[in-house]
Design a protein around this motif. Structure first.
Motif, short mmCIF file in Angstrom:
data_model
loop_
_atom_site.label_atom_id
_atom_site.label_comp_id
_atom_site.label_asym_id
_atom_site.label_seq_id
_atom_site.Cartn_x
_atom_site.Cartn_y
_atom_site.Cartn_z
N LEU A 68 -1.56 -9.57 -6.82
CA LEU A 68 -1.30 -10.62 -5.85
C LEU A 68 0.07 -11.27 -6.06
N GLU A 69 0.57 -11.27 -7.29
CA GLU A 69 1.79 -12.01 -7.59
C GLU A 69 3.01 -11.11 -7.82
N SER A 70 2.81 -9.89 -8.25
CA SER A 70 3.94 -9.04 -8.63
C SER A 70 4.27 -8.02 -7.54
N ARG A 71 5.47 -8.12 -7.01
CA ARG A 71 5.90 -7.16 -5.99
C ARG A 71 6.13 -5.77 -6.60
N SER A 72 6.66 -5.73 -7.80
CA SER A 72 6.89 -4.44 -8.45
C SER A 72 5.58 -3.72 -8.73
N ALA A 73 4.53 -4.48 -9.09
CA ALA A 73 3.23 -3.86 -9.33
C ALA A 73 2.68 -3.27 -8.04
N ARG A 74 2.81 -4.02 -6.94
CA ARG A 74 2.34 -3.52 -5.64
C ARG A 74 3.11 -2.28 -5.24
N PHE A 75 4.42 -2.29 -5.50
CA PHE A 75 5.23 -1.13 -5.14
C PHE A 75 4.79 0.11 -5.93
N GLY A 76 4.41 -0.09 -7.17
CA GLY A 76 3.99 1.04 -7.99
C GLY A 76 2.68 1.66 -7.56
N LEU A 77 1.84 0.90 -6.81
CA LEU A 77 0.53 1.41 -6.39
C LEU A 77 0.43 1.62 -4.88
N ALA A 78 1.52 1.36 -4.15
CA ALA A 78 1.45 1.42 -2.69
C ALA A 78 1.23 2.82 -2.16
#
Length: 275
Positions: free
Chosen positions: A8-18
């Protein structure tokens, strides 16, 4: 290790799982009203069981990230073409799709998964994140060479690129078809205008001939006027020479003016009447 709060908070984490878009169908079937691989805002809202306004506000707050992950705002001719090609007339006229819209936001699967990692108050979004985290944890525990994951990601991106190119090719083909149709209609109009343009050209040629003839007549008139003017000038010069010659003759003969009475004819006395 990723957690729900990290997503919910980390854009880089979301990018890694998108790229793990397969988890969407694992949780719930994602229905596209467009019949293609692009979902409208209402489709996304229906999937996550939230009001469309919630998705709209989320898209506004994270526009840059969602655009990078496959969200597109259609306007103008692109919107008209998308509505014509992807949405049926009944859907377009229904309450879900206003007849007159200036823009339409569409999401591909990667963008929908990004929305799932951003929505806090959606039960479906929480399930997607949970499934996504479980799948990621399972992938970490497996002894898989890092190159295999890179190949899988590259393959998924390649598939997405192929789908995008296929959609673009279809759009280009339709535009070329419309251009060919417009060219045919333009040819018909030009053929109809041909006789009219021919008649106009003939009339212009006649006017040109008349103007040329008028110019020639005007030139001849000017020549005649110039000749007459020259002739009058010559006559004036001749008259001056005659006056000078006359004065010379009068001086030579010592001529004097004749009194007027001498110029009158003599009056003959009246004859007597015969008895």
């Amino acid at each position: 290790m990723y957690t729900d709060s990290v997503l919910l908070e980390s854009r880089s984490a979301r990018f890694g799982l998108a790229h793990k878009v397969e988890v969407l169908d694992k949780v719930k079937a994602l229905a596209f009203s467009t019949g293609s691989a692009q979902a409208t805002t209402r489709d996304v809202a229906n999937y996550f069981e939230v009001p469309p306004k919630t998705v709209e506000k989320l898209a506004e707050r994270h526009r840059e990230e969602l655009t990078h992950n496959g969200m597109t705002v259609l306007r103008g001719s692109d919107l008209e073409e998308f509505v014509t090609d992807k949405l049926s007339v009944t859907k377009l006229e229904g309450p879900s799709y206003p007849q007159r819209v200036r823009s339409l936001t569409v999401f591909d699967r990667r963008a929908v998964l990004t929305v799932a990692m951003l929505l806090r108050d959606s039960v479906i979004a929480q399930r997607v994140r949970t499934y996504l985290l479980d799948a990621e944890e399972s992938a970490r525990t497996d002894t898989v060479h890092p190159g295999v994951e890179a190949v899988r990601r590259a393959t998924e991106e390649l598939r997405q690129t192929v789908r995008t190119l296929a959609a673009g090719y279809g759009s280009l083909d339709r535009r070329v078809t419309r251009l060919e149709t417009s060219g045919t209609e333009l040819g018909t109009v030009l053929r109809e205008l041909g006789p009219v343009l021919g008649r106009m050209s003939a009339r212009v040629d006649r006017v040109d001939h008349r103007l040329a003839e008028t110019d020639r007549r005007t030139e001849r008139t000017e020549q005649v006027v110039c000749a007459m003017s020259q002739r009058l000038a010559d006559m004036g010069e001749e008259m001056r020479e005659m006056r000078q010659d006359l004065r010379s003759v009068m001086r030579a003969i010592d001529a004097r003016p004749v009194p007027p009475q001498l110029l009158l004819p003599r009056q003959t006395p009246p004859r007597p009447r015969e008895q």
